[in-house]
Motif scaffolding. Structure first.
Motif, short mmCIF file in Angstrom:
data_model
loop_
_atom_site.label_atom_id
_atom_site.label_comp_id
_atom_site.label_asym_id
_atom_site.label_seq_id
_atom_site.Cartn_x
_atom_site.Cartn_y
_atom_site.Cartn_z
N ARG A 27 30.43 111.87 -8.00
CA ARG A 27 29.89 112.73 -6.77
C ARG A 27 30.65 113.98 -6.73
O ARG A 27 31.94 114.11 -7.09
CB ARG A 27 30.20 112.00 -5.37
N PRO A 28 30.33 114.84 -5.84
CA PRO A 28 31.26 116.19 -5.54
C PRO A 28 32.17 115.93 -4.82
O PRO A 28 32.47 114.94 -4.31
CB PRO A 28 29.82 116.97 -4.78
N SER A 29 33.40 116.52 -5.01
CA SER A 29 34.50 116.24 -4.38
C SER A 29 34.49 116.11 -2.74
O SER A 29 35.56 115.39 -2.06
CB SER A 29 35.71 117.13 -4.86
N GLY A 30 33.46 116.70 -2.27
CA GLY A 30 33.75 116.92 -0.57
C GLY A 30 33.07 115.75 -0.06
O GLY A 30 33.18 115.47 1.18
N ILE A 31 32.41 114.95 -0.65
CA ILE A 31 31.82 113.54 -0.38
C ILE A 31 32.64 112.34 -0.53
O ILE A 31 33.20 112.19 -1.53
CB ILE A 31 30.58 113.38 -0.85
N PRO A 32 33.05 111.85 0.47
CA PRO A 32 34.09 110.54 0.37
C PRO A 32 33.21 109.26 -0.14
O PRO A 32 32.06 109.25 -0.30
CB PRO A 32 34.39 110.30 1.90
N GLN A 33 34.07 108.40 -0.83
CA GLN A 33 33.65 107.54 -1.53
C GLN A 33 33.49 106.43 -0.48
O GLN A 33 34.58 106.09 0.34
CB GLN A 33 34.55 106.94 -2.33
N TYR A 34 32.40 105.75 -0.66
CA TYR A 34 31.97 104.62 0.62
C TYR A 34 32.31 103.41 -0.44
O TYR A 34 32.05 103.09 -1.64
CB TYR A 34 30.64 104.67 0.76
N PRO A 35 32.56 102.31 0.39
CA PRO A 35 32.73 100.84 -0.59
C PRO A 35 31.56 100.26 -0.98
O PRO A 35 30.37 100.61 -0.20
CB PRO A 35 33.55 99.91 0.48
N ASP A 36 31.39 99.86 -2.11
CA ASP A 36 30.08 99.22 -2.59
C ASP A 36 29.86 98.07 -1.65
O ASP A 36 30.40 97.39 -1.15
CB ASP A 36 30.10 98.72 -3.98
N GLY A 37 28.48 97.92 -1.70
CA GLY A 37 27.87 96.84 -0.60
C GLY A 37 27.73 97.13 0.67
O GLY A 37 27.33 96.27 1.66
N GLY A 38 27.88 98.31 1.34
CA GLY A 38 27.70 98.71 2.50
C GLY A 38 26.10 98.75 3.03
O GLY A 38 25.70 98.50 4.01
N TYR A 39 25.14 98.78 2.01
CA TYR A 39 23.81 98.85 2.11
C TYR A 39 23.44 97.41 2.58
O TYR A 39 22.32 97.14 3.33
CB TYR A 39 23.03 99.18 1.15
N LYS A 40 24.13 96.23 2.17
CA LYS A 40 23.53 94.94 2.61
C LYS A 40 23.85 94.59 3.84
O LYS A 40 22.52 93.84 4.39
CB LYS A 40 24.81 94.08 1.72
N LEU A 41 24.56 95.34 4.64
CA LEU A 41 24.51 94.94 6.15
C LEU A 41 23.35 95.57 6.76
O LEU A 41 22.80 94.92 7.48
CB LEU A 41 25.67 95.58 6.62
N PHE A 42 22.74 96.66 6.52
CA PHE A 42 21.75 97.45 6.92
C PHE A 42 20.32 96.66 6.42
O PHE A 42 19.37 96.60 7.22
CB PHE A 42 21.69 98.87 6.58
N LYS A 43 20.44 96.36 5.35
CA LYS A 43 19.41 95.35 4.84
C LYS A 43 19.15 94.00 5.38
O LYS A 43 18.02 93.76 5.77
CB LYS A 43 19.65 95.10 3.15
N LYS A 44 20.19 93.31 5.83
CA LYS A 44 20.21 92.08 6.33
C LYS A 44 19.64 92.32 7.92
O LYS A 44 18.93 91.65 8.65
CB LYS A 44 21.64 91.50 6.49
N LEU A 45 20.21 93.37 8.57
CA LEU A 45 19.97 93.70 10.01
C LEU A 45 18.60 94.12 10.05
O LEU A 45 17.84 93.65 11.26
CB LEU A 45 20.80 94.94 10.64
#
Length: 123
Positions: A27-45
């Motif tokens: 990724r470009p250096s200005g974008i922070p790294q997000y933990p893997d699996g964050g999309y699972k919460l939004f998918k379940k919701l």
């Protein structure tokens, strides 16, 4: 003038060696790294909350519409509405293409009121 336009439209080539780094950042250096699996919460919701809410509101709206059907407005003959200067090229020439006898009035009035003159309002 031509000297300046020559600088604008010339293509500069890099003639030196290209140095590639051994590690390319994902990724470009200005974008922070997000933990893997964050999309699972939004998918379940969206699956557990979003779809049931949409289905529930659909049933609610259908039952409300079925329960209280609005009454039809009385026919009022205005000289500037429902003008027929030329016949329609289909049917009897007086009805529109998507004519609904319960909702759309003819120039003389609603069709069911013309069939039953006792229900026809005073004009």
């Amino acid at each position: 003038m031509s000297r300046q336009s020559g600088k604008i439209f010339t293509r500069n080539f890099q003639t030196g060696e290209v140095v590639l780094s051994k590690e390319c950042p994902s990724r470009p250096s200005g974008i922070p790294q997000y933990p893997d699996g964050g999309y699972k919460l939004f998918k379940k919701l969206s699956l557990l909350l979003g779809i049931p809410i949409v289905l529930g509101l659909t049933v609610f709206t259908y039952l409300q519409k079925k329960r209280c059907e609005p009454e039809r407005e009385p026919f009022v003959r205005y000289e500037y509405l429902r003008l027929r200067s030329k016949r329609f090229p289909w049917g009897d020439g007086n009805k529109t293409l998507f004519h609904n006898p319960q909702k759309n009035a003819l120039p003389e009035g609603y069709e069911d009121e013309m069939d039953n003159p006792e229900k026809c309002p005073e004009q």
